[in-house]
Design a protein around this motif. Structure first.
Motif, PDB file in Angstrom:
ATOM      1  N   TRP A 115     -32.903  -5.213 -77.821  1.00  0.00           N
ATOM      2  CA  TRP A 115     -33.187  -4.597 -76.511  1.00  0.00           C
ATOM      3  C   TRP A 115     -32.245  -5.123 -75.442  1.00  0.00           C
ATOM      4  O   TRP A 115     -31.748  -4.358 -74.612  1.00  0.00           O
ATOM      5  CB  TRP A 115     -34.629  -4.910 -76.133  1.00  0.00           C
ATOM      6  N   LYS A 157     -41.740  -3.309 -78.000  1.00  0.00           N
ATOM      7  CA  LYS A 157     -43.180  -3.222 -77.719  1.00  0.00           C
ATOM      8  C   LYS A 157     -43.998  -3.225 -79.022  1.00  0.00           C
ATOM      9  O   LYS A 157     -45.036  -3.895 -79.142  1.00  0.00           O
ATOM     10  CB  LYS A 157     -43.472  -1.968 -76.915  1.00  0.00           C
ATOM     11  N   THR A 158     -43.497  -2.471 -80.018  1.00  0.00           N
ATOM     12  CA  THR A 158     -44.188  -2.432 -81.314  1.00  0.00           C
ATOM     13  C   THR A 158     -44.169  -3.792 -81.990  1.00  0.00           C
ATOM     14  O   THR A 158     -45.169  -4.230 -82.587  1.00  0.00           O
ATOM     15  CB  THR A 158     -43.530  -1.380 -82.225  1.00  0.00           C
ATOM     16  N   ALA A 173     -36.534  -0.457 -76.391  1.00  0.00           N
ATOM     17  CA  ALA A 173     -37.737  -0.924 -75.684  1.00  0.00           C
ATOM     18  C   ALA A 173     -38.997  -0.606 -76.477  1.00  0.00           C
ATOM     19  O   ALA A 173     -39.942  -1.414 -76.539  1.00  0.00           O
ATOM     20  CB  ALA A 173     -37.781  -0.277 -74.295  1.00  0.00           C
ATOM     21  N   ALA A 174     -39.027   0.572 -77.107  1.00  0.00           N
ATOM     22  CA  ALA A 174     -40.197   0.946 -77.915  1.00  0.00           C
ATOM     23  C   ALA A 174     -40.333   0.043 -79.132  1.00  0.00           C
ATOM     24  O   ALA A 174     -41.441  -0.388 -79.500  1.00  0.00           O
ATOM     25  CB  ALA A 174     -40.089   2.410 -78.340  1.00  0.00           C
ATOM     26  N   ARG A 198     -44.088  -6.714 -80.575  1.00  0.00           N
ATOM     27  CA  ARG A 198     -45.041  -7.604 -79.906  1.00  0.00           C
ATOM     28  C   ARG A 198     -46.479  -7.319 -80.372  1.00  0.00           C
ATOM     29  O   ARG A 198     -47.273  -8.249 -80.598  1.00  0.00           O
ATOM     30  CB  ARG A 198     -44.928  -7.436 -78.399  1.00  0.00           C
ATOM     31  N   GLU A 213     -36.145  -8.224 -79.511  1.00  0.00           N
ATOM     32  CA  GLU A 213     -35.757  -8.685 -78.167  1.00  0.00           C
ATOM     33  C   GLU A 213     -34.232  -8.744 -78.046  1.00  0.00           C
ATOM     34  O   GLU A 213     -33.659  -8.345 -77.010  1.00  0.00           O
ATOM     35  CB  GLU A 213     -36.370 -10.057 -77.897  1.00  0.00           C
TER      36      GLU A 213
END
Length: 344
Positions: free
Chosen positions: A133, A158-159, A154-155, A161, A130
Motif C-alpha cells: 500500500w 484492510k482485509t 488499500a482494500a 488487518r 502495508e
C-alpha cells in the motif's frame, strides 16, 4: 266340670313352661368374664397382577391353583422391541459422553499451535499488504500508476488487518478452551440421555411379571399371545398368609381390648383346633353391626370394626371363612406385632 278341669290342666302346663324357661334362663351357659368373644370372617384379599407396559405375552409360568412366593416369576412379555430401545439409548449415551469428554479436555496442543501459526501467517500477510500500500501510494502521488492500483492496495491492507484480528481471536479461544456454558449444556444432555436409557432398561425389566406377595393363583385371565396392558390383569392372586379376620367389637368391650393383644381363632371346619392371632387394628369410628355378622348382641348396637391378624402357614384358614375370635383379658398384655412375624 270337664271344662274347669281342662282349664286347670292348661294353667298347669303354662306354669310348668314358664318355670322351665326361667330355670333355663338362669342356668344357660354364659360367656366367661375373662375373655371377649366376637365373630367375623376371614377377609378376602386379592391382588390383580398386571404388567407395567403393553406388549404381547410370550409365556406364562404358573397355572390356576399354584402357590407362588414373593418375587416369583409369573409371566413374560416379548422383549424384542424393549431390547432395541435399550441398545439405541446406550449408543446415544456413549456419543454424548464423548462430546462431554472432548469439551472437558479443552483444546489440544496441536490445535493451539495451529491457531498460533494462523495468527503468524495473518501477521505476515498484513505486513506485506502495508508495504504494498505504501509503495502504491508513492507511485500514485507521482502519477506513475492509476488511482485504481492504490485503491486495490488499500482494500488488500484492510482485509489483511481483519484476517489478523480473526486469527488472534481464534488463538485466544483455543487457549481458553470451551465455554463453561457449553460444558454445562453437554452435562445436561448427557443426563437426559442417561435418564432415557434407565427408562428403557426399566421397561425391559418390566417385561417380566413377578408375584408381589405370597399367595395362590386364583384366576389366570390372559394366555400366551394375548396383548397385555397395565389396565388388564394377567392373574388374580389370593393372599392367605397372613390372613386378616374382620370382626366387630361391641362398644362395652372397647375399653378391654387393645392393639397387640393375643387372640384365639376357632373355625367350624377344624373342631377343637385353635389358631393363634393378635389384634392388629381397631377402627376409630363406631358403626352399626352389619347384617352379615352373626352375634349374640342386638343388631342395633354400635360396634367397632377390628382386624385380627393370624399366621396361616398351613393355609387352613380360607378366605371368606366364618370364624369365632376369643380374646383373653387376663395375662394378655399388648405387644408390638406386625405382619412380618409370619415370615414375609
Amino acid at each position: 266340670m270337664a271344662a274347669a278341669k281342662k282349664k286347670m290342666v292348661i294353667a298347669a302346663v303354662v306354669i310348668l313352661a314358664i318355670g322351665g324357661g326361667v330355670a333355663y334362663w338362669e342356668t344357660r351357659p354364659t360367656a366367661p368374664a375373662d375373655q371377649v368373644t366376637i365373630y367375623g370372617n376371614v377377609d378376602i384379599r386379592q391382588v390383580q397382577a398386571a404388567f407395567d407396559d403393553s406388549g404381547r405375552i410370550l409365556r406364562l409360568a404358573v397355572q390356576e391353583g399354584d402357590r407362588v412366593h414373593k418375587c416369583q416369576l409369573l409371566a413374560e412379555l416379548d422383549p424384542t422391541r424393549f431390547q432395541d430401545a435399550v441398545d439405541r439409548d446406550q449408543a446415544s449415551v456413549a456419543t454424548q459422553e464423548q462430546v462431554l469428554d472432548r469439551l472437558l479436555a479443552g483444546s489440544r496442543p496441536e490445535e493451539i499451535a495451529e491457531a498460533r501459526a494462523s495468527a503468524a501467517a495473518a501477521q505476515a500477510a498484513l505486513a506485506n499488504a502495508e508495504i504494498t500500500w505504501r509503495r502504491q501510494q508513492a507511485l500514485a502521488a507521482e502519477q506513475y500508476v492509476p488511482r485504481q492500483n492504490l485503491d486495490n492496495a488499500a482494500a488488500v491492507l484492510k482485509t489483511a488487518r481483519a484476517n489478523l484480528d480473526h486469527a488472534q481471536q481464534g488463538l485466544t479461544l483455543a487457549i481458553k478452551g470451551p465455554r463453561k456454558e457449553d460444558i454445562a449444556a453437554a452435562r445436561s444432555q448427557l443426563a437426559a440421555e442417561q435418564a432415557a436409557l434407565h427408562l428403557a432398561q426399566r421397561a425391559l425389566a418390566d417385561t417380566k411379571l413377578f408375584a408381589p406377595q405370597e399367595g395362590v393363583v386364583q384366576d389366570r385371565i390372559l394366555e400366551p399371545g394375548d396383548m397385555a396392558s397395565p389396565q388388564v390383569p394377567v392373574f388374580t392372586l389370593a393372599l392367605d398368609n397372613p390372613v386378616w379376620i374382620r370382626a366387630y367389637l361391641p362398644e362395652k368391650s372397647l375399653g378391654q381390648v387393645r392393639l397387640g393383644m393375643q387372640a384365639d381363632i376357632d373355625s367350624d371346619s377344624f373342631p377343637g383346633k385353635h389358631f393363634a392371632g393378635w389384634v392388629g387394628f381397631i377402627s376409630p369410628t363406631a358403626e352399626f353391626t352389619p347384617k352379615t355378622v352373626q352375634t349374640t348382641e342386638l343388631r342395633t348396637e354400635l360396634v367397632y370394626r377390628v382386624r385380627i391378624y393370624a399366621c396361616n402357614p398351613g393355609h387352613q384358614l380360607r378366605l371368606g371363612m366364618p370364624v369365632t375370635v376369643q380374646i383373653p383379658l387376663r395375662n394378655n398384655p399388648s405387644q408390638n406385632r406386625n405382619t412380618n412375624v409370619c415370615g414375609r
